[in-house]
Design an enzyme around this catalytic site. Structure first.
Site, PDB file in Angstrom:
ATOM      1  N   GLU A  54     -52.496  27.808 -11.319  1.00 41.95           N
ATOM      2  CA  GLU A  54     -53.521  27.260 -12.213  1.00 41.95           C
ATOM      3  C   GLU A  54     -53.073  27.381 -13.675  1.00 41.95           C
ATOM      4  OE1 GLU A  54     -53.765  29.452  -9.814  1.00 41.95           O
ATOM      5  OE2 GLU A  54     -55.767  29.630  -8.986  1.00 41.95           O
ATOM      6  N   CYS A  81     -57.807  33.168  -7.895  1.00 47.40           N
ATOM      7  CA  CYS A  81     -58.026  34.609  -7.760  1.00 47.40           C
ATOM      8  C   CYS A  81     -59.054  35.120  -8.777  1.00 47.40           C
ATOM      9  CB  CYS A  81     -56.712  35.365  -7.895  1.00 47.40           C
ATOM     10  SG  CYS A  81     -55.980  35.272  -9.527  1.00 47.40           S
ATOM     11  N   CYS A  90     -57.421  34.172 -12.386  1.00 43.20           N
ATOM     12  CA  CYS A  90     -57.382  32.755 -12.760  1.00 43.20           C
ATOM     13  C   CYS A  90     -58.781  32.212 -13.056  1.00 43.20           C
ATOM     14  CB  CYS A  90     -56.740  31.936 -11.654  1.00 43.20           C
ATOM     15  SG  CYS A  90     -54.973  32.186 -11.584  1.00 43.20           S
ATOM     16  N   ALA A 160     -33.144  28.773  20.637  1.00 43.68           N
ATOM     17  CA  ALA A 160     -32.732  27.431  21.068  1.00 43.68           C
ATOM     18  C   ALA A 160     -32.678  27.437  22.582  1.00 43.68           C
ATOM     19  CB  ALA A 160     -31.363  27.113  20.493  1.00 43.68           C
ATOM     20  N   TRP A 175     -23.260  28.323  21.386  1.00 43.32           N
ATOM     21  CA  TRP A 175     -24.030  27.523  20.427  1.00 43.32           C
ATOM     22  C   TRP A 175     -24.782  26.431  21.163  1.00 43.32           C
ATOM     23  CZ3 TRP A 175     -25.104  29.507  16.066  1.00 43.32           C
ATOM     24  CH2 TRP A 175     -24.201  30.375  15.458  1.00 43.32           C
ATOM     25  N   ASP A 205     -22.651  38.878  18.605  1.00 48.31           N
ATOM     26  CA  ASP A 205     -22.489  37.799  17.607  1.00 48.31           C
ATOM     27  C   ASP A 205     -21.930  38.332  16.277  1.00 48.31           C
ATOM     28  OD1 ASP A 205     -23.846  36.545  19.607  1.00 48.31           O
ATOM     29  OD2 ASP A 205     -25.559  35.910  18.407  1.00 48.31           O
ATOM     30  N   ARG A 212     -26.767  31.570   3.639  1.00 46.16           N
ATOM     31  CA  ARG A 212     -25.550  31.011   3.045  1.00 46.16           C
ATOM     32  C   ARG A 212     -25.566  29.483   2.988  1.00 46.16           C
ATOM     33  NH1 ARG A 212     -24.422  34.474   6.754  1.00 46.16           N
ATOM     34  NH2 ARG A 212     -23.441  33.019   8.205  1.00 46.16           N
ATOM     35  N   GLY A 290     -31.901  39.241  20.510  1.00 43.33           N
ATOM     36  CA  GLY A 290     -31.582  38.398  21.634  1.00 43.33           C
ATOM     37  C   GLY A 290     -32.741  38.186  22.596  1.00 43.33           C
ATOM     38  N   SER A 296     -39.783  40.532  25.114  1.00 42.40           N
ATOM     39  CA  SER A 296     -40.776  41.602  24.895  1.00 42.40           C
ATOM     40  C   SER A 296     -41.791  41.168  23.843  1.00 42.40           C
ATOM     41  CB  SER A 296     -40.099  42.924  24.518  1.00 42.40           C
ATOM     42  OG  SER A 296     -39.929  43.038  23.133  1.00 42.40           O
TER      43      SER A 296
END
Ligand code: AOF
Ligand code: ZN
Length: 349
Positions: A54, A81, A90, A160, A175, A205, A212, A290, A296
């Site tokens: 704001e 806020c 604000c 994935a 991959w 890995d 990066r 992993g 879990s």
């Protein structure tokens, strides 16, 4: 009027997103000042401790248009806020500027705010309209609002899976997702406060877990190593990024530049871990693997969001991807990969 509100709120969201990754533990917020269907000022929260959206929007109004401020409508993606945090409230600025109309998307669940920002504005005669694109507005500030209400980070499970439903092989890295997906993961790393992997992933890995392939900061690393088995030469112990090790054997890490959390690995593992990370100011946690860790997490029902890449690759064998239920928030193509984002609207911890 309603149609315009939606368009302007979308602009607030776009502005807000520019702050992602730089404002935590604050939420990303965007704001606009609109006079006679023209935007005369806009801004967003750029960094933690910095000016709120704001303030940025009001300050951005050029000198010759400043007399229009009291006659303008202020659009904000989050309730303004009403508390003194790093910056003054604000709502004081809004009242001082004589703004008489405010349109808001989501409520700020921070204790002391939670609708009070809006009620104080109303008490002072400001016309307040809340709830424009509210689901989207809430989604944008989900990290902050969960942390503010539960003291725990928003937990994102990421993995994935191959076309035939496997998430990897048992003993070596494979991959599954493509280069576009990989880059997007780096962007996510910049946007979250912490990223977590378990022992086998750190070992097999040897990831750096840094950002990066995108601009911005690296998240804190959270490494699970119950028995202190990990060798000290791994990238995750290189001291480049603040690193937290969750273990039953803290003594194994005495010589390393890491912080240790000694935790009971029993049934209350996930709730206790999330409580501890929350007290460290971590509002979002990306769990990258992993497979056992992800299983879990899904079993404990402590996840809030799942980001799943699907690739056309057929693995034929390996570790089955976990199944879960939730609501699909988004689905998009990234080359030959599909990314689906799920929301667990019934988290159980
Ligand atoms: C707003 N506009 O752009 C943001 C808000 O003083 P701080 O920076 O520590 O802020 C603490 C409060 O401000 C807290 O309620 C947080 O959710 C909210 N963030 N509020 O009016 C903004 N970023
Ligand atoms: Zn504020």
């Amino acid at each position: 009027m309603m149609e315009c509100s939606v368009r302007y709120m979308r602009r607030c969201f776009d502005l807000a997103r520019l702050g992602k990754g730089f404002v935590s533990p604050n939420p990303p917020v965007g704001a606009l000042l609109v006079y006679d269907d023209e935007i005369i000022g806009e801004g967003f929260h750029k960094s933690w401790g910095g000016q709120h959206a704001e303030v940025e929007a009001i300050q951005s109004v050029p000198e010759h248009l400043r007399p229009l401020i009291p006659k303008s409508t202020l659009y904000v993606s989050l309730e303004p806020c009403c508390i003194h945090g790093k910056t003054p409230p604000c709502i004081n600025l809004i009242l001082d500027q004589g703004i008489k109309s405010v349109v808001v998307s989501a409520i700020d669940q921070t204790p002391g705010v939670r609708g009070r920002g809006l009620s104080v504005l109303r008490e002072h005669g400001v016309e307040v309209h809340q709830g424009v694109l509210e689901a989207e507005g809430r989604w944008l500030v989900r990290f902050r609002n969960k942390w503010a209400t539960t003291g725990r980070p928003w937990v994102i499970a990421k993995f994935a899976r191959s076309k035939d439903g496997f998430m990897g092989l048992l003993d070596r890295q494979v991959w599954i997702s493509n280069a576009l997906s990989f880059r997007l993961v780096h962007r996510w790393r910049h946007e979250v406060d912490a990223i977590m992997v378990a022992t086998n992933t750190a070992l097999i890995d040897n990831p750096r877990l840094t950002t990066r392939l995108w601009f911005g900061c690296s998240p804190r690393r959270v490494i699970l190593d119950r028995q202190g088995r990990l060798p000290h030469h791994l990238h995750v112990f290189d001291g480049q990024v603040p690193t937290i090790v969750i273990t039953e054997r803290a003594q194994c890490f005495r010589t390393l530049p890491v912080q240790t959390i000694q935790l009971d690995f029993g049934t209350r593992f996930w709730p206790s871990l999330l409580d501890q990370l929350g007290t460290m100011g971590i509002t979002s946690l990306l769990v990258e693997g992993g497979s056992r860790l992800l299983y879990s997490l899904v079993e404990s029902n402590c996840w809030d969001e799942a980001r799943v890449f699907e690739s056309p690759m057929v693995l034929g064998k390996g570790v089955r991807a976990p199944s879960f239920s939730g609501r699909v928030v988004q689905s998009l193509s990234l080359g030959d990969n599909t990314l689906t984002i799920w929301h667990n609207f019934k988290p159980g911890c």
